[in-house]
Design an enzyme around this catalytic site. Structure first.
Site, PDB file in Angstrom:
ATOM      1  N   LYS A   7      -4.199   0.758  18.495  1.00 38.71           N
ATOM      2  CA  LYS A   7      -3.819   0.165  19.782  1.00 38.71           C
ATOM      3  C   LYS A   7      -3.115   1.227  20.620  1.00 38.71           C
ATOM      4  O   LYS A   7      -2.634   2.248  20.118  1.00 38.71           O
ATOM      5  CB  LYS A   7      -2.909  -1.052  19.599  1.00 38.71           C
ATOM      6  CG  LYS A   7      -1.581  -0.777  18.881  1.00 38.71           C
ATOM      7  CD  LYS A   7      -0.458  -0.223  19.746  1.00 38.71           C
ATOM      8  CE  LYS A   7       0.835  -0.038  18.989  1.00 38.71           C
ATOM      9  NZ  LYS A   7       1.852   0.769  19.721  1.00 38.71           N
ATOM     10  N   ASP A 139       4.444  -5.253  15.142  1.00 37.34           N
ATOM     11  CA  ASP A 139       3.140  -4.997  15.757  1.00 37.34           C
ATOM     12  C   ASP A 139       1.997  -5.699  15.025  1.00 37.34           C
ATOM     13  O   ASP A 139       0.894  -5.799  15.558  1.00 37.34           O
ATOM     14  CB  ASP A 139       2.840  -3.496  15.774  1.00 37.34           C
ATOM     15  CG  ASP A 139       3.663  -2.738  16.803  1.00 37.34           C
ATOM     16  OD1 ASP A 139       4.388  -3.391  17.583  1.00 37.34           O
ATOM     17  OD2 ASP A 139       3.592  -1.498  16.816  1.00 37.34           O
TER      18      ASP A 139
END
Length: 276
Positions: A7, A139
Site C-alpha cells: 500500500k 494497518d
C-alpha cells in the site's frame, strides 16, 4: 498460495497524541500491486518442532525471531479459536521491500488470515477477519479488502472511498536507509491539517503537490536528506505527485506514463507499475 500486496499513503497527518502513547492519524490507503507470495504446507507429525507454525523467508531478508513474525502471529491468533488447525510450515517470498512504509508485514499477516480461512473452511466473514486483523496491527485491516480507504484512529478505522488511479503509473524507490517508526513519531508535533486528505485526494492529482502532505517528511528528510532528494528527483523526472509512504523510507511518484528507474537509482529497490 496467496499474494499479499503493498500500500501507499496518500497524505498522512498525525493529528493527536493518545493517552495510550500512540497517535491518531488521518490518511488514505491505496493498494499497489507490488507483491509477496505466501504458501503453507502441513507439518509432519514426526517433525521435531516445539511450535505449531514455523516460517521460512526468502528473497529479501527479514530480521527477528520467526515466532514474532506477523505471519506466525496470525496463525497463532486463529489457532487459539480454531484448535483444529494443523501444524504448518509457512514459506514467505518477499517482494515488498521491508521498513519501507508500504505495509508489507501487515499485508502478510492479513494474507495468512485469508489463506487459513479459505484452506481450512473456517467460514469467517470479512467483518470477522477485519476484527482479527486489527488485533495484529493497525494497518492489517486494510489488507483484508485491499480497496482504497480513508483511515483514522491508529489506522484501524476504515472508510472505503471511490478513488480510481488506474490511469496512472507509480514509481517506487526504496533507499537502503531504515527509518525507525518510533524515532519518526518522536519528532512530530501532532496537529490537525487545514484540509482533510480524504477531500484532497478527490481533487485532480495535478492539485495534490501543494496540498497533500505526509507529516513524517519534514523530520525524516532532516535526518536523511538523501531520502528527500529522491522525492525531488522523481519530480525532476516528470512526476505529477511524489511523496514518502508511511514513515518511510520508500518514496513514490505518480506518472502519466511508465519510466525507467534503474539508470537513476542503481542498486536501490525501484519499480514502476500501472496502478489498478
Amino acid at each position: 498460495m496467496i499474494t499479499p500486496i503493498a500500500k501507499i499513503n496518500l497524505g498522512l497527518n498525525v493529528v493527536e497524541r493518545r493517552p495510550d502513547g500512540y497517535h491518531n492519524l488521518q490518511t488514505v490507503f491505496y493498494p499497489v500491486a507490488i507483491k509477496d507470495a505466501l504458501e503453507i504446507y502441513p507439518m509432519a507429525e514426526q517433525f521435531p518442532s516445539e511450535f505449531n507454525c514455523d516460517i521460512k523467508i526468502t528473497n529479501i531478508p527479514v530480521e527477528g525471531d520467526e515466532q514474532r513474525n506477523l505471519v506466525v502471529k496470525a496463525y497463532n491468533l486463529l489457532k487459539a479459536d480454531f484448535p483444529q488447525l494443523p501444524r504448518l510450515h509457512a514459506h514467505l517470498y518477499k517482494g515488498i521491500p521491508t521498513q519501507a512504509g508500504m505495509g508489507g508485514g501487515s499485508s502478510d499477516a492479513s494474507a495468512m488470515l485469508l489463506l487459513l480461512n479459505d484452506t481450512f473452511n473456517l467460514q469467517l466473514t470479512d467483518e470477522q477477519l477485519i476484527n482479527y486483523a486489527a488485533r495484529l496491527g493497525a494497518d492489517c485491516p486494510f489488507f483484508i479488502l485491499n480497496r482504497p480507504a480513508y483511515a483514522e484512529g491508529i489506522g484501524e478505522k476504515l472508510q472505503p472511498i471511490a478513488l480510481d488511479l488506474s490511469d496512472w503509473y507509480i514509481a517506487v524507490v526504496r533507499p537502503d536507509i531504515p527509518v525507525p517508526t518510533k524515532e519518526a513519531f518522536s519528532l512530530i508535533t501532532p496537529a490537525f491539517p487545514s484540509k482533510n486528505c480524504k477531500d484532497i485526494v478527490m481533487q485532480p492529482v495535478e492539485t495534490w503537490r501543494n496540498e497533500l502532505i505526509n507529516d513524517f517528511e519534514k523530520s525524516v528528510f532532516a535526518l536523511h536528506p538523501e531520502i528527500g532528494a529522491i522525492k525531488e528527483q522523481l519530480y525532476d523526472m516528470g512526476a505529477t505527485y511524489a511523496a514518502m509512504s508511511g514513515s518511510g523510507s520508500s518514496i513514490f511518484g505518480l506518472f502519466k506514463h511508465p519510466i525507467d528507474l534503474k539508470e537513476s537509482f542503481g542498486d536501490m529497490f525501484s519499480t514502476c507499475i500501472k496502478l489498478t
